[in-house]
Motif scaffolding. Structure first.
Motif, PDB file in Angstrom:
ATOM      1  N   VAL A   1       4.767   2.961   1.701  1.00  0.00           N
ATOM      2  CA  VAL A   1       5.513   4.053   1.062  1.00  0.00           C
ATOM      3  C   VAL A   1       4.640   5.306   1.033  1.00  0.00           C
ATOM      4  CG1 VAL A   1       6.829   4.783  -0.982  1.00  0.00           C
ATOM      5  CG2 VAL A   1       6.548   2.355  -0.507  1.00  0.00           C
ATOM      6  N   LEU A   2       5.275   6.468   1.162  1.00  0.00           N
ATOM      7  CA  LEU A   2       4.641   7.755   0.856  1.00  0.00           C
ATOM      8  C   LEU A   2       5.267   8.275  -0.423  1.00  0.00           C
ATOM      9  CD1 LEU A   2       2.850  10.248   1.572  1.00  0.00           C
ATOM     10  CD2 LEU A   2       4.879  11.187   2.730  1.00  0.00           C
ATOM     11  N   VAL A   3       4.442   8.587  -1.430  1.00  0.00           N
ATOM     12  CA  VAL A   3       4.913   9.122  -2.710  1.00  0.00           C
ATOM     13  C   VAL A   3       4.556  10.603  -2.789  1.00  0.00           C
ATOM     14  CG1 VAL A   3       4.605   9.053  -5.215  1.00  0.00           C
ATOM     15  CG2 VAL A   3       4.757   6.922  -3.912  1.00  0.00           C
ATOM     16  N   ILE A   4       5.553  11.450  -3.096  1.00  0.00           N
ATOM     17  CA  ILE A   4       5.324  12.893  -3.274  1.00  0.00           C
ATOM     18  C   ILE A   4       5.754  13.246  -4.693  1.00  0.00           C
ATOM     19  CG2 ILE A   4       5.657  15.195  -2.318  1.00  0.00           C
ATOM     20  CD1 ILE A   4       6.842  13.851   0.190  1.00  0.00           C
TER      21      ILE A   4
ATOM     22  N   SER B   1      -4.372  10.077  -2.517  1.00  0.00           N
ATOM     23  CA  SER B   1      -4.824   8.785  -3.034  1.00  0.00           C
ATOM     24  C   SER B   1      -4.139   7.662  -2.271  1.00  0.00           C
ATOM     25  CB  SER B   1      -4.498   8.666  -4.524  1.00  0.00           C
ATOM     26  OG  SER B   1      -5.193   9.654  -5.266  1.00  0.00           O
ATOM     27  N   ILE B   2      -4.925   6.690  -1.852  1.00  0.00           N
ATOM     28  CA  ILE B   2      -4.403   5.506  -1.187  1.00  0.00           C
ATOM     29  C   ILE B   2      -4.498   4.356  -2.179  1.00  0.00           C
ATOM     30  CG2 ILE B   2      -4.639   3.933   0.761  1.00  0.00           C
ATOM     31  CD1 ILE B   2      -5.971   6.271   2.280  1.00  0.00           C
ATOM     32  N   VAL B   3      -3.340   3.828  -2.575  1.00  0.00           N
ATOM     33  CA  VAL B   3      -3.255   2.823  -3.637  1.00  0.00           C
ATOM     34  C   VAL B   3      -2.803   1.501  -3.043  1.00  0.00           C
ATOM     35  CG1 VAL B   3      -2.301   2.285  -5.906  1.00  0.00           C
ATOM     36  CG2 VAL B   3      -2.610   4.682  -5.225  1.00  0.00           C
ATOM     37  N   GLU B   4      -3.559   0.458  -3.300  1.00  0.00           N
ATOM     38  CA  GLU B   4      -3.195  -0.881  -2.844  1.00  0.00           C
ATOM     39  C   GLU B   4      -2.947  -1.766  -4.054  1.00  0.00           C
ATOM     40  OE1 GLU B   4      -5.088  -2.462   0.712  1.00  0.00           O
ATOM     41  OE2 GLU B   4      -6.407  -0.698   0.706  1.00  0.00           O
ATOM     42  N   VAL B   5      -1.834  -2.484  -4.031  1.00  0.00           N
ATOM     43  CA  VAL B   5      -1.397  -3.318  -5.154  1.00  0.00           C
ATOM     44  C   VAL B   5      -1.273  -4.763  -4.675  1.00  0.00           C
ATOM     45  CG1 VAL B   5       0.300  -3.536  -7.004  1.00  0.00           C
ATOM     46  CG2 VAL B   5       0.024  -1.333  -5.832  1.00  0.00           C
ATOM     47  N   ASN B   6      -1.890  -5.681  -5.428  1.00  0.00           N
ATOM     48  CA  ASN B   6      -1.687  -7.093  -5.072  1.00  0.00           C
ATOM     49  C   ASN B   6      -0.553  -7.686  -5.912  1.00  0.00           C
ATOM     50  OD1 ASN B   6      -2.667  -7.840  -7.617  1.00  0.00           O
ATOM     51  ND2 ASN B   6      -4.715  -8.303  -6.856  1.00  0.00           N
TER      52      ASN B   6
ATOM     53  N   LYS C   1       0.851  -1.196   0.000  1.00  0.00           N
ATOM     54  CA  LYS C   1       0.000   0.000   0.000  1.00  0.00           C
ATOM     55  C   LYS C   1       0.888   1.249   0.000  1.00  0.00           C
ATOM     56  CE  LYS C   1      -3.269   0.250   3.167  1.00  0.00           C
ATOM     57  NZ  LYS C   1      -3.909   0.497   4.504  1.00  0.00           N
ATOM     58  N   PHE C   2       0.530   2.225  -0.828  1.00  0.00           N
ATOM     59  CA  PHE C   2       1.241   3.496  -0.758  1.00  0.00           C
ATOM     60  C   PHE C   2       0.255   4.660  -0.853  1.00  0.00           C
ATOM     61  CE2 PHE C   2       1.345   2.493  -5.325  1.00  0.00           C
ATOM     62  CZ  PHE C   2       1.029   3.707  -5.937  1.00  0.00           C
ATOM     63  N   ILE C   3       0.673   5.796  -0.303  1.00  0.00           N
ATOM     64  CA  ILE C   3      -0.116   7.024  -0.363  1.00  0.00           C
ATOM     65  C   ILE C   3       0.514   7.943  -1.399  1.00  0.00           C
ATOM     66  CG2 ILE C   3      -0.816   9.106   0.881  1.00  0.00           C
ATOM     67  CD1 ILE C   3      -1.107   7.438   3.380  1.00  0.00           C
ATOM     68  N   HIS C   4      -0.300   8.415  -2.327  1.00  0.00           N
ATOM     69  CA  HIS C   4       0.148   9.291  -3.414  1.00  0.00           C
ATOM     70  C   HIS C   4      -0.329  10.713  -3.125  1.00  0.00           C
ATOM     71  CE1 HIS C   4      -0.806  10.609  -7.853  1.00  0.00           C
ATOM     72  NE2 HIS C   4       0.223  11.286  -7.352  1.00  0.00           N
ATOM     73  N   THR C   5       0.628  11.614  -2.984  1.00  0.00           N
ATOM     74  CA  THR C   5       0.330  13.032  -2.792  1.00  0.00           C
ATOM     75  C   THR C   5       1.288  13.845  -3.667  1.00  0.00           C
ATOM     76  OG1 THR C   5       0.186  14.823  -1.148  1.00  0.00           O
ATOM     77  CG2 THR C   5       1.869  13.167  -0.790  1.00  0.00           C
ATOM     78  N   ALA C   6       1.001  15.126  -3.813  1.00  0.00           N
ATOM     79  CA  ALA C   6       1.839  15.988  -4.662  1.00  0.00           C
ATOM     80  C   ALA C   6       1.479  17.445  -4.402  1.00  0.00           C
ATOM     81  CB  ALA C   6       1.627  15.653  -6.144  1.00  0.00           C
ATOM     82  N   ASP C   7       2.277  18.333  -4.985  1.00  0.00           N
ATOM     83  CA  ASP C   7       1.967  19.771  -5.020  1.00  0.00           C
ATOM     84  C   ASP C   7       1.685  20.343  -3.640  1.00  0.00           C
ATOM     85  OD1 ASP C   7       1.840  20.460  -8.074  1.00  0.00           O
ATOM     86  OD2 ASP C   7       0.741  18.579  -7.877  1.00  0.00           O
ATOM     87  N   TRP C   8       2.651  20.167  -2.744  1.00  0.00           N
ATOM     88  CA  TRP C   8       2.532  20.765  -1.414  1.00  0.00           C
ATOM     89  C   TRP C   8       2.722  22.278  -1.489  1.00  0.00           C
ATOM     90  CZ3 TRP C   8       5.497  17.171   2.558  1.00  0.00           C
ATOM     91  CH2 TRP C   8       4.911  15.906   2.541  1.00  0.00           C
ATOM     92  N   HIS C   9       3.614  22.742  -2.337  1.00  0.00           N
ATOM     93  CA  HIS C   9       3.864  24.177  -2.545  1.00  0.00           C
ATOM     94  C   HIS C   9       4.153  24.894  -1.222  1.00  0.00           C
ATOM     95  CE1 HIS C   9       3.013  24.522  -6.869  1.00  0.00           C
ATOM     96  NE2 HIS C   9       2.122  23.565  -6.671  1.00  0.00           N
ATOM     97  N   LEU C  10       5.036  24.311  -0.422  1.00  0.00           N
ATOM     98  CA  LEU C  10       5.365  24.942   0.854  1.00  0.00           C
ATOM     99  C   LEU C  10       5.975  26.321   0.626  1.00  0.00           C
ATOM    100  CD1 LEU C  10       6.798  21.910   2.854  1.00  0.00           C
ATOM    101  CD2 LEU C  10       4.430  22.691   2.629  1.00  0.00           C
ATOM    102  N   GLY C  11       5.519  27.282   1.421  1.00  0.00           N
ATOM    103  CA  GLY C  11       5.931  28.673   1.244  1.00  0.00           C
ATOM    104  C   GLY C  11       5.004  29.467   0.344  1.00  0.00           C
ATOM    105  N   LYS C  12       3.910  28.871  -0.086  1.00  0.00           N
ATOM    106  CA  LYS C  12       2.968  29.529  -0.990  1.00  0.00           C
ATOM    107  C   LYS C  12       2.369  30.775  -0.342  1.00  0.00           C
ATOM    108  CE  LYS C  12       0.233  29.534  -4.729  1.00  0.00           C
ATOM    109  NZ  LYS C  12       0.749  29.607  -6.108  1.00  0.00           N
ATOM    110  N   ILE C  13       2.239  31.830  -1.139  1.00  0.00           N
ATOM    111  CA  ILE C  13       1.559  33.054  -0.726  1.00  0.00           C
ATOM    112  C   ILE C  13       0.385  33.271  -1.669  1.00  0.00           C
ATOM    113  CG2 ILE C  13       1.753  35.562  -0.498  1.00  0.00           C
ATOM    114  CD1 ILE C  13       4.677  35.157   0.274  1.00  0.00           C
TER     115      ILE C  13
END
Length: 373
Positions: free
Chosen positions: A42-45, A243-248, A2-14
């Motif tokens: 896994v965490l995917v960024i 997104s939470i992705v599970e792979v068999n 199982k992994f979590i898919h995230t993206a586009d945190w844009h830390l520091g955004k104004i």
């Protein structure tokens, strides 16, 4: 696995002059709670960890705190790449020794990309790169567009793929047909920034960043996670999630989304000034479009009392009358009517019968004095 898919945190955004760091810290803690509950392998960024190539100190500190908590304290492997907002070289610093703690960070395109294998699943990291950079790295003069660049990269990756293994691509790109929003930086003009979804066919799942809407495209294996927060009012209707992705073992995947509730939402409202002022108070970030005709006296200051985090106010197109029209309409009103409008606009109070009678007497006295003069 199982992994979590995230993206586009844009830390520091104004956004409209307001720093989003407090909001980002809050929602990242929600992500950490989700990781504690889901216990992913896994965490995917998928890129754009920062909002600018030279991030602020507060953005760097926040990223350091969050990644340390996830990777070291919680012992969760991380696979991350740079996006078009990140500086590839700066983000790549330390990436080789980060692998010792199972933090796999691909900052820049290299001829031989490192491919981490976690729980028998192969992760192929494809950091964002301009076509000119890819053309130079691979010494291929046929590369002129982002599609060309991605095609060459994936062809090279495919040559070494174990056909019996499960393969996940992590990229940052604008897939043709994707739905954009105002907070995304255009990759190029004239369509040369587009990448065809068919290029990702060698992978069982493609985890993408760049487009901020998790529903930006509809595809069986190519997915955007969307941005961490709403970063423009064009995203007001989005539901931000990961997104939470599970792979068999046979490569079959299931994908579900988990919403991350922010400390403040981002909303748009439209209406007459008086109607808007009757709405419930809120700390959410607001864009207000006023549909009144004619002039309003300092409406932003009054709206800020109701909505302390209002970021933008505008007048509806066609609702602002010309000076000549306003003057003509005012000429049709007497002094008492004009003062009543002024009193209401300045105080927000009703111009009662008692006040009207008092002002009528004052105006009458002024007129008498003027006539006698």
């Amino acid at each position: 696995m199982k992994f979590i898919h995230t993206a586009d945190w844009h830390l520091g955004k104004i956004v409209h002059g307001v720093s989003m760091t407090e909001d980002q810290r809050f929602v990242l803690q929600k992500l950490i709670l989700l990781i504690e509950r889901e216990k992913p392998d896994v965490l995917v960024i998928a890129g754009d960890l920062y909002d600018r190539s030279v991030p602020t100190a507060s953005a760097v500190n926040l990223l350091n705190e969050v990644l340390y908590q996830i990777n070291i304290e919680m012992n969760v492997p991380i696979v991350a790449i740079s996006g078009n907002h990140d500086s590839a070289d700066r983000l790549a610093f330390g990436s080789t020794w980060f692998r010792q703690s199972r933090f796999y960070l691909a900052g820049k395109i290299e001829k031989e990309m490192y491919c981490p294998v976690i729980e028998d699943v192969h992760f192929h990291c494809i950091p964002f790169a301009e076509p000119g950079i890819v053309r130079h790295v691979y010494e291929d003069e046929s590369i002129h567009s982002h599609h060309d660049a991605m095609k060459v990269i994936i062809e090279r990756l495919s040559e070494k793929m174990d056909r019996d293994a499960i393969h996940i691509a992590v990229g940052h790109a604008f897939v043709t047909g994707g739905e954009t929003s105002d907070s995304e930086r255009i990759l190029s003009v004239g369509g040369t920034g587009n990448v065809g979804a068919e290029l990702f066919s060698p992978f069982h799942y493609t985890a993408l960043g760049h487009l901020h809407n998790p529903n930006a495209i509809r595809h069986e294996t190519v997915h955007y996670s969307g941005s961490l927060l709403k970063y423009s009012f064009s995203e007001a209707a989005h539901t931000k999630s990961v997104s939470i992705v599970e792979v068999n073992g046979k490569g079959t995947l299931s994908v579900r989304r988990e919403a991350l509730t922010p400390i403040r939402d981002m909303k748009e409202v439209k209406g007459l000034f008086d109607e808007v002022m009757e709405m419930d108070e809120t700390d959410d970030y607001m864009k207000v479009t006023l549909q009144d005709e004619g002039a309003l006296i300092d409406p932003m200051a009054k709206l800020k009392q109701k909505f302390p985090n209002i970021l933008h106010m505008e007048r509806a197109a066609g609702k602002i009358l010309s000076i000549e029209t306003v003057s003509a309409r005012r000429k049709q009103k007497n002094e008492l009517e004009l003062f009543g409008e002024f009193y209401g606009a300045m105080t927000g109070l009703d111009f009662t019968d008692e006040k009207e009678a008092y002002m009528a007497a004052v105006i009458d006295d002024v007129k008498k004095g003027r006539d006698q003069a």
